[in-house]
Design a protein around this motif. Sequence first.
Motif, PDB file in Angstrom:
ATOM      1  N   GLU A  19      -1.028 -13.573  -6.566  1.00 20.18           N
ATOM      2  CA  GLU A  19      -0.760 -13.061  -7.917  1.00 20.18           C
ATOM      3  C   GLU A  19      -2.054 -12.948  -8.723  1.00 20.18           C
ATOM      4  O   GLU A  19      -2.249 -11.986  -9.458  1.00 20.18           O
ATOM      5  CB  GLU A  19       0.243 -13.958  -8.640  1.00 20.18           C
ATOM      6  CG  GLU A  19       1.652 -13.887  -8.069  1.00 20.18           C
ATOM      7  CD  GLU A  19       2.259 -12.490  -8.144  1.00 20.18           C
ATOM      8  OE1 GLU A  19       2.094 -11.803  -9.176  1.00 20.18           O
ATOM      9  OE2 GLU A  19       2.884 -12.070  -7.155  1.00 20.18           O
ATOM     10  N   TYR A  21      -5.004 -12.432  -7.487  1.00 23.75           N
ATOM     11  CA  TYR A  21      -5.725 -11.302  -6.920  1.00 23.75           C
ATOM     12  C   TYR A  21      -5.205  -9.989  -7.501  1.00 23.75           C
ATOM     13  O   TYR A  21      -5.987  -9.113  -7.892  1.00 23.75           O
ATOM     14  CB  TYR A  21      -5.600 -11.298  -5.391  1.00 23.75           C
ATOM     15  CG  TYR A  21      -6.284 -10.127  -4.742  1.00 23.75           C
ATOM     16  CD1 TYR A  21      -7.660 -10.129  -4.556  1.00 23.75           C
ATOM     17  CD2 TYR A  21      -5.566  -9.017  -4.335  1.00 23.75           C
ATOM     18  CE1 TYR A  21      -8.310  -9.052  -3.969  1.00 23.75           C
ATOM     19  CE2 TYR A  21      -6.202  -7.934  -3.757  1.00 23.75           C
ATOM     20  CZ  TYR A  21      -7.563  -7.959  -3.567  1.00 23.75           C
ATOM     21  OH  TYR A  21      -8.195  -6.881  -3.001  1.00 23.75           O
ATOM     22  N   LYS A  22      -3.871  -9.858  -7.578  1.00 22.57           N
ATOM     23  CA  LYS A  22      -3.279  -8.648  -8.160  1.00 22.57           C
ATOM     24  C   LYS A  22      -3.702  -8.487  -9.612  1.00 22.57           C
ATOM     25  O   LYS A  22      -4.042  -7.377 -10.046  1.00 22.57           O
ATOM     26  CB  LYS A  22      -1.753  -8.711  -8.093  1.00 22.57           C
ATOM     27  CG  LYS A  22      -1.164  -8.464  -6.735  1.00 22.57           C
ATOM     28  CD  LYS A  22       0.346  -8.434  -6.862  1.00 22.57           C
ATOM     29  CE  LYS A  22       1.012  -9.024  -5.663  1.00 22.57           C
ATOM     30  NZ  LYS A  22       2.466  -9.110  -5.809  1.00 22.57           N
ATOM     31  N   GLU A  25      -7.260  -7.253  -9.807  1.00 21.35           N
ATOM     32  CA  GLU A  25      -7.343  -5.836  -9.468  1.00 21.35           C
ATOM     33  C   GLU A  25      -6.907  -4.968 -10.648  1.00 21.35           C
ATOM     34  O   GLU A  25      -7.553  -3.961 -10.951  1.00 21.35           O
ATOM     35  CB  GLU A  25      -6.464  -5.529  -8.243  1.00 21.35           C
ATOM     36  CG  GLU A  25      -7.004  -6.083  -6.945  1.00 21.35           C
ATOM     37  CD  GLU A  25      -8.278  -5.387  -6.516  1.00 21.35           C
ATOM     38  OE1 GLU A  25      -8.319  -4.141  -6.486  1.00 21.35           O
ATOM     39  OE2 GLU A  25      -9.261  -6.097  -6.237  1.00 21.35           O
TER      40      GLU A  25
END
Length: 59
Positions: A19, A21-22, A25
Amino acid sequence: MTDLNADSHFVTAAVVAAELYKAREIANDISLTASNARALALRAGQGAAGFRAITDFID
């Protein structure tokens, strides 16, 4: 029972990491979009001067 708890913690940590990482991004995409918008506003000149405050805030 200890191994089951340890496995559960690793799974939870992996989910949290995914989560994060998302989210990173998405933040990178927003930052890139703000940079592009700022460049367009600068090219547009004085007519888009008010738009810069928005792009600065987003960035």
